[in-house]
Design a protein around this motif. Structure first.
Motif, PDB file in Angstrom:
ATOM      1  N   MET A   1       0.851  -1.167   0.000  1.00  0.00           N
ATOM      2  CA  MET A   1       0.000   0.000   0.000  1.00  0.00           C
ATOM      3  C   MET A   1       0.898   1.231   0.000  1.00  0.00           C
ATOM      4  O   MET A   1       1.930   1.262   0.653  1.00  0.00           O
ATOM      5  N   ARG A   2       0.488   2.250  -0.734  1.00  0.00           N
ATOM      6  CA  ARG A   2       1.314   3.448  -0.865  1.00  0.00           C
ATOM      7  C   ARG A   2       0.450   4.698  -0.711  1.00  0.00           C
ATOM      8  O   ARG A   2      -0.580   4.830  -1.336  1.00  0.00           O
ATOM      9  N   ALA A   3       0.925   5.618   0.157  1.00  0.00           N
ATOM     10  CA  ALA A   3       0.289   6.924   0.310  1.00  0.00           C
ATOM     11  C   ALA A   3       1.286   7.968  -0.166  1.00  0.00           C
ATOM     12  O   ALA A   3       2.482   7.868   0.112  1.00  0.00           O
ATOM     13  N   ILE A   4       0.812   8.968  -0.895  1.00  0.00           N
ATOM     14  CA  ILE A   4       1.668   9.994  -1.484  1.00  0.00           C
ATOM     15  C   ILE A   4       1.429  11.320  -0.759  1.00  0.00           C
ATOM     16  O   ILE A   4       0.283  11.712  -0.530  1.00  0.00           O
ATOM     17  N   PHE A   5       2.542  12.006  -0.425  1.00  0.00           N
ATOM     18  CA  PHE A   5       2.483  13.304   0.253  1.00  0.00           C
ATOM     19  C   PHE A   5       3.446  14.260  -0.445  1.00  0.00           C
ATOM     20  O   PHE A   5       4.513  13.860  -0.878  1.00  0.00           O
ATOM     21  N   PHE A   6       3.087  15.543  -0.506  1.00  0.00           N
ATOM     22  CA  PHE A   6       3.980  16.536  -1.104  1.00  0.00           C
ATOM     23  C   PHE A   6       4.967  17.099  -0.096  1.00  0.00           C
ATOM     24  O   PHE A   6       5.993  17.636  -0.461  1.00  0.00           O
ATOM     25  N   ARG A  12       6.882  11.821   6.849  1.00  0.00           N
ATOM     26  CA  ARG A  12       7.585  11.253   8.005  1.00  0.00           C
ATOM     27  C   ARG A  12       6.648  11.112   9.214  1.00  0.00           C
ATOM     28  O   ARG A  12       6.735  10.134   9.951  1.00  0.00           O
ATOM     29  N   SER A  13       5.735  12.046   9.408  1.00  0.00           N
ATOM     30  CA  SER A  13       4.768  11.949  10.504  1.00  0.00           C
ATOM     31  C   SER A  13       3.818  10.773  10.294  1.00  0.00           C
ATOM     32  O   SER A  13       3.508  10.040  11.235  1.00  0.00           O
ATOM     33  N   ALA A  14       3.360  10.602   9.061  1.00  0.00           N
ATOM     34  CA  ALA A  14       2.470   9.479   8.761  1.00  0.00           C
ATOM     35  C   ALA A  14       3.199   8.156   8.971  1.00  0.00           C
ATOM     36  O   ALA A  14       2.639   7.218   9.545  1.00  0.00           O
ATOM     37  N   ALA A  15       4.459   8.066   8.538  1.00  0.00           N
ATOM     38  CA  ALA A  15       5.233   6.832   8.728  1.00  0.00           C
ATOM     39  C   ALA A  15       5.457   6.562  10.215  1.00  0.00           C
ATOM     40  O   ALA A  15       5.362   5.422  10.663  1.00  0.00           O
ATOM     41  N   ALA A  16       5.735   7.611  11.002  1.00  0.00           N
ATOM     42  CA  ALA A  16       5.943   7.434  12.438  1.00  0.00           C
ATOM     43  C   ALA A  16       4.670   6.944  13.122  1.00  0.00           C
ATOM     44  O   ALA A  16       4.726   6.074  14.004  1.00  0.00           O
ATOM     45  N   ARG A  17       3.511   7.454  12.702  1.00  0.00           N
ATOM     46  CA  ARG A  17       2.242   6.991  13.291  1.00  0.00           C
ATOM     47  C   ARG A  17       1.966   5.545  12.930  1.00  0.00           C
ATOM     48  O   ARG A  17       1.443   4.792  13.749  1.00  0.00           O
ATOM     49  N   LEU A  18       2.331   5.138  11.703  1.00  0.00           N
ATOM     50  CA  LEU A  18       2.130   3.737  11.308  1.00  0.00           C
ATOM     51  C   LEU A  18       3.026   2.805  12.117  1.00  0.00           C
ATOM     52  O   LEU A  18       2.591   1.743  12.569  1.00  0.00           O
ATOM     53  N   ALA A  20       4.264   3.402  15.096  1.00  0.00           N
ATOM     54  CA  ALA A  20       3.764   3.398  16.475  1.00  0.00           C
ATOM     55  C   ALA A  20       2.537   2.498  16.626  1.00  0.00           C
ATOM     56  O   ALA A  20       2.302   1.934  17.690  1.00  0.00           O
ATOM     57  N   ALA A  21       1.763   2.352  15.549  1.00  0.00           N
ATOM     58  CA  ALA A  21       0.578   1.493  15.576  1.00  0.00           C
ATOM     59  C   ALA A  21       0.921   0.031  15.313  1.00  0.00           C
ATOM     60  O   ALA A  21       0.037  -0.827  15.317  1.00  0.00           O
ATOM     61  N   GLY A  22       2.195  -0.272  15.042  1.00  0.00           N
ATOM     62  CA  GLY A  22       2.610  -1.662  14.863  1.00  0.00           C
ATOM     63  C   GLY A  22       2.735  -2.123  13.425  1.00  0.00           C
ATOM     64  O   GLY A  22       2.922  -3.306  13.170  1.00  0.00           O
ATOM     65  N   TYR A  23       2.646  -1.219  12.474  1.00  0.00           N
ATOM     66  CA  TYR A  23       2.798  -1.575  11.065  1.00  0.00           C
ATOM     67  C   TYR A  23       4.212  -1.223  10.611  1.00  0.00           C
ATOM     68  O   TYR A  23       4.873  -0.374  11.201  1.00  0.00           O
ATOM     69  N   SER A  24       4.673  -1.855   9.575  1.00  0.00           N
ATOM     70  CA  SER A  24       5.954  -1.461   8.994  1.00  0.00           C
ATOM     71  C   SER A  24       5.685  -0.295   8.034  1.00  0.00           C
ATOM     72  O   SER A  24       4.653  -0.248   7.371  1.00  0.00           O
ATOM     73  N   ALA A  25       6.610   0.649   7.994  1.00  0.00           N
ATOM     74  CA  ALA A  25       6.440   1.815   7.129  1.00  0.00           C
ATOM     75  C   ALA A  25       7.805   2.304   6.682  1.00  0.00           C
ATOM     76  O   ALA A  25       8.773   2.258   7.440  1.00  0.00           O
ATOM     77  N   GLU A  26       7.869   2.749   5.435  1.00  0.00           N
ATOM     78  CA  GLU A  26       9.105   3.263   4.850  1.00  0.00           C
ATOM     79  C   GLU A  26       8.764   4.505   4.042  1.00  0.00           C
ATOM     80  O   GLU A  26       7.783   4.537   3.307  1.00  0.00           O
ATOM     81  N   TRP A  43       6.629  12.634  -1.787  1.00  0.00           N
ATOM     82  CA  TRP A  43       7.126  11.568  -0.926  1.00  0.00           C
ATOM     83  C   TRP A  43       6.099  10.459  -0.873  1.00  0.00           C
ATOM     84  O   TRP A  43       4.897  10.703  -0.862  1.00  0.00           O
ATOM     85  N   ALA A  44       6.562   9.220  -0.817  1.00  0.00           N
ATOM     86  CA  ALA A  44       5.678   8.067  -0.716  1.00  0.00           C
ATOM     87  C   ALA A  44       5.948   7.353   0.597  1.00  0.00           C
ATOM     88  O   ALA A  44       7.098   7.190   0.999  1.00  0.00           O
ATOM     89  N   VAL A  45       4.883   6.928   1.247  1.00  0.00           N
ATOM     90  CA  VAL A  45       4.991   6.104   2.446  1.00  0.00           C
ATOM     91  C   VAL A  45       4.497   4.726   2.057  1.00  0.00           C
ATOM     92  O   VAL A  45       3.339   4.549   1.674  1.00  0.00           O
ATOM     93  N   LEU A  46       5.396   3.745   2.121  1.00  0.00           N
ATOM     94  CA  LEU A  46       5.061   2.363   1.793  1.00  0.00           C
ATOM     95  C   LEU A  46       4.829   1.612   3.097  1.00  0.00           C
ATOM     96  O   LEU A  46       5.652   1.697   4.014  1.00  0.00           O
TER      97      LEU A  46
END
Length: 100
Positions: A1-6, A12-18, A20-26, A43-46
């Protein structure tokens, strides 16, 4: 799954929240049309998070969810009926153009 941010901080905030919730994020830089400069690329958060979690984060941080569209199935076509031998173009009794 990929979320795109400008914005880098939003990604980085979205990845940190993921995480913290127990998911892997890059967080990676999204390339557009194979260009080399990184000045205006988003930027993409995978992540392995479910779609609804990624969608909520994308909405919160003004991004969007990049969903891959399923490939359309090829239509089911009947098999072609091919001739078994060459076909005659002219009739065997034709002697040329008709006389006038």
């Amino acid at each position: 799954m990929r979320a795109i941010f400008f914005d880098d901080s939003a990604a980085r905030s979205a990845a940190a929240r993921l995480v913290a919730a127990g998911y892997s994020a890059e967080t990676v830089r999204e390339r557009l049309a194979g260009e080399d400069d990184e000045e205006d690329h988003p930027w993409a958060v995978l992540s392995d998070a479910p779609e609804f979690v990624m969608d909520m984060l994308a909405d919160e941080f003004d991004g969007w969810l990049d969903l891959e569209e399923p490939a359309a199935a090829a239509p089911e076509l009947p098999p072609l009926v091919l001739p078994q031998a060459p076909q005659r173009v002219k009739r065997p009794d034709a002697q040329g153009p008709p006389a006038r």
